[in-house]
Motif scaffolding. Structure first.
Motif, short mmCIF file in Angstrom:
data_model
loop_
_atom_site.label_atom_id
_atom_site.label_comp_id
_atom_site.label_asym_id
_atom_site.label_seq_id
_atom_site.Cartn_x
_atom_site.Cartn_y
_atom_site.Cartn_z
N SER A 1 6.84 0.39 5.94
CA SER A 1 5.81 -0.87 5.14
C SER A 1 7.01 -1.80 5.75
O SER A 1 6.52 -3.26 5.91
CB SER A 1 6.34 -0.56 3.61
OG SER A 1 8.35 -0.48 3.10
N SER B 1 15.25 1.61 -2.18
CA SER B 1 14.28 0.78 -1.99
C SER B 1 14.13 -0.25 -0.52
O SER B 1 14.92 0.07 -0.40
CB SER B 1 13.75 0.49 -3.43
OG SER B 1 14.47 -1.43 -3.54
N GLN C 1 13.18 -3.24 -1.01
CA GLN C 1 13.77 -4.02 -1.00
C GLN C 1 14.86 -4.30 -0.52
O GLN C 1 15.70 -5.88 -0.17
CB GLN C 1 13.51 -5.03 -3.01
CG GLN C 1 11.92 -4.53 -3.37
CD GLN C 1 11.65 -2.73 -4.06
OE1 GLN C 1 12.45 -2.02 -3.64
NE2 GLN C 1 10.68 -3.59 -4.90
N ILE D 1 9.07 -8.66 1.14
CA ILE D 1 8.70 -7.87 0.22
C ILE D 1 7.08 -8.34 -0.77
O ILE D 1 6.50 -7.90 -1.48
CB ILE D 1 9.90 -8.02 -1.56
CG1 ILE D 1 10.87 -7.90 -0.52
CG2 ILE D 1 9.13 -8.12 -2.74
CD1 ILE D 1 12.10 -8.44 -1.86
N SER D 2 6.73 -9.75 -0.39
CA SER D 2 5.03 -10.16 -0.89
C SER D 2 4.07 -9.42 0.10
O SER D 2 3.00 -8.72 -0.96
CB SER D 2 5.76 -11.46 -0.83
OG SER D 2 3.83 -12.17 -1.36
N GLN E 1 4.18 -5.69 -1.29
CA GLN E 1 3.40 -5.61 -2.72
C GLN E 1 2.00 -6.12 -2.78
O GLN E 1 1.18 -5.38 -2.90
CB GLN E 1 4.10 -6.78 -3.75
CG GLN E 1 5.12 -5.70 -3.57
CD GLN E 1 5.74 -6.36 -4.85
OE1 GLN E 1 5.96 -7.65 -5.19
NE2 GLN E 1 7.68 -5.94 -5.53
N THR E 2 1.51 -7.17 -2.02
CA THR E 2 -0.02 -7.62 -2.01
C THR E 2 -1.03 -6.40 -0.51
O THR E 2 -1.84 -6.43 -1.51
CB THR E 2 0.23 -8.96 -0.96
OG1 THR E 2 0.71 -9.99 -1.87
CG2 THR E 2 -1.80 -9.46 -1.25
N GLY F 1 -0.19 -3.58 -0.35
CA GLY F 1 0.54 -1.97 -0.42
C GLY F 1 0.46 -1.24 0.51
O GLY F 1 0.34 0.02 0.46
N THR G 1 3.13 0.69 1.18
CA THR G 1 4.37 1.40 0.49
C THR G 1 3.58 2.27 0.93
O THR G 1 3.89 3.75 0.95
CB THR G 1 5.34 1.16 -0.39
OG1 THR G 1 4.04 1.00 -1.50
CG2 THR G 1 6.44 0.14 -1.21
#
Length: 284
Positions: free
Chosen positions: A85, A173, A175, A196-197, A200-201, A203, A205
């Motif tokens: 990721s 993690s 992060q 990180i954005s 998360q936006t 997906g 991961t």
């Protein structure tokens, strides 16, 4: 990468400076304009429908680009104790979602790596921040045979002890890894937040899951290799039809049937601009 910005932010800054100068000159004469980005306000409003259509196409291309990156990053990260990721997010930042010519075929350089050791390279113009000012220079950039090769070279860099704090075994993690890279891989203080954005936006991961069954990216001969664990499944499911469900993605469907994203796209005659819709029947 400059001392203060990522490569993409630096190039955007240069474009904005050039844009302001062009607009200033436009007030005195009728210029010959090459792109919609520097059109007068009236012209922009007239072409708003075309701009919106272009944005839709861009979103489709970005989705396909992310899936291709993820398929390659998974294979490389799994054997290098790294977060796929994080690597995908870094590639998105560096290439502007694949908009840089260096990241496209036939170069596949996702991280702006320069080549000074005599390996395959291409000379390109780039902006460097030297002695307090931007200077245009011609530099040799590494050329790879595929996204997988570019990710492998990047993984070799991240596996150096200098980046040990970003390894999976040294973090709790992704992060943690993003925070550790800030100030080391990039001096931009907002670098961790950007990674990180993006993760998360989009997906990202899902690419960190071990043994997800995706195949490595196709080579320049158009061939693919499937993971051994999914070889029998791919044989059993080949030739089937599948109805696209809400929430499906290229990567998700490919994983479900144990094939690569490239193979799925080839079987259905898709391109990077293709969008799949719920209810559509496709071939596996």
């Amino acid at each position: 990468m400059s001392q203060f910005k990522t490569r993409i932010e630096r190039n955007n800054y240069i474009r904005e400076q050039k844009k302001e100068k062009r607009i200033s000159r436009a007030k005195k004469s009728a210029p010959l304009l090459g792109t919609a980005m520097i059109l007068a306000p009236a012209a922009i409003s007239i072409n708003s429908v075309k701009v919106n259509a272009a944005e839709v196409g861009q979103t489709q291309n970005q989705s396909a680009f992310i899936e291709q990156l993820g398929a390659s990053a998974m294979q490389v990260s799994a054997s290098n104790d790294l977060y796929a990721s994080i690597m995908v997010a870094q590639a998105l930042v560096e290439t502007g979602f694949g908009s840089s010519s260096l990241s496209s075929a036939p170069y596949y350089n996702l991280f702006g790596v320069k080549e000074y050791s005599g390996g395959p390279s291409v000379t390109m113009s780039t902006q460097e921040y030297l002695n307090g000012q931007w200077v245009t220079m011609n530099e040799p950039f590494a050329v790879y045979g595929s996204y997988s090769e570019s990710f492998q070279a990047h993984a070799s860099l991240l596996r150096s002890s200098y980046y040990a704090g970003a390894w999976k075994s040294h973090t709790n993690s992704y992060q943690d890894a993003a925070v550790y890279l800030t100030g080391r891989y990039a001096t931009d203080p907002g670098y961790a937040g950007k990674l990180i954005s993006l993760i998360q936006t989009y997906g990202l991961t899902r690419f960190d899951t071990p043994g997800a069954g995706t195949a490595v990216e196709s080579t320049d001969q158009g061939q693919t290799q499937q993971t051994a664990s999914n070889g029998s499944e791919a044989t059993q499911t080949s030739g089937q039809s599948y109805t696209v469900q809400s929430g499906d993605s290229f990567w998700g469907i490919a994983e479900k049937f144990g094939i690569s994203v490239d193979q799925l796209m080839a079987d259905n005659g898709w391109t990077s601009a293709t969008t799949i819709m719920p209810g559509e029947t496709i071939t596996i």
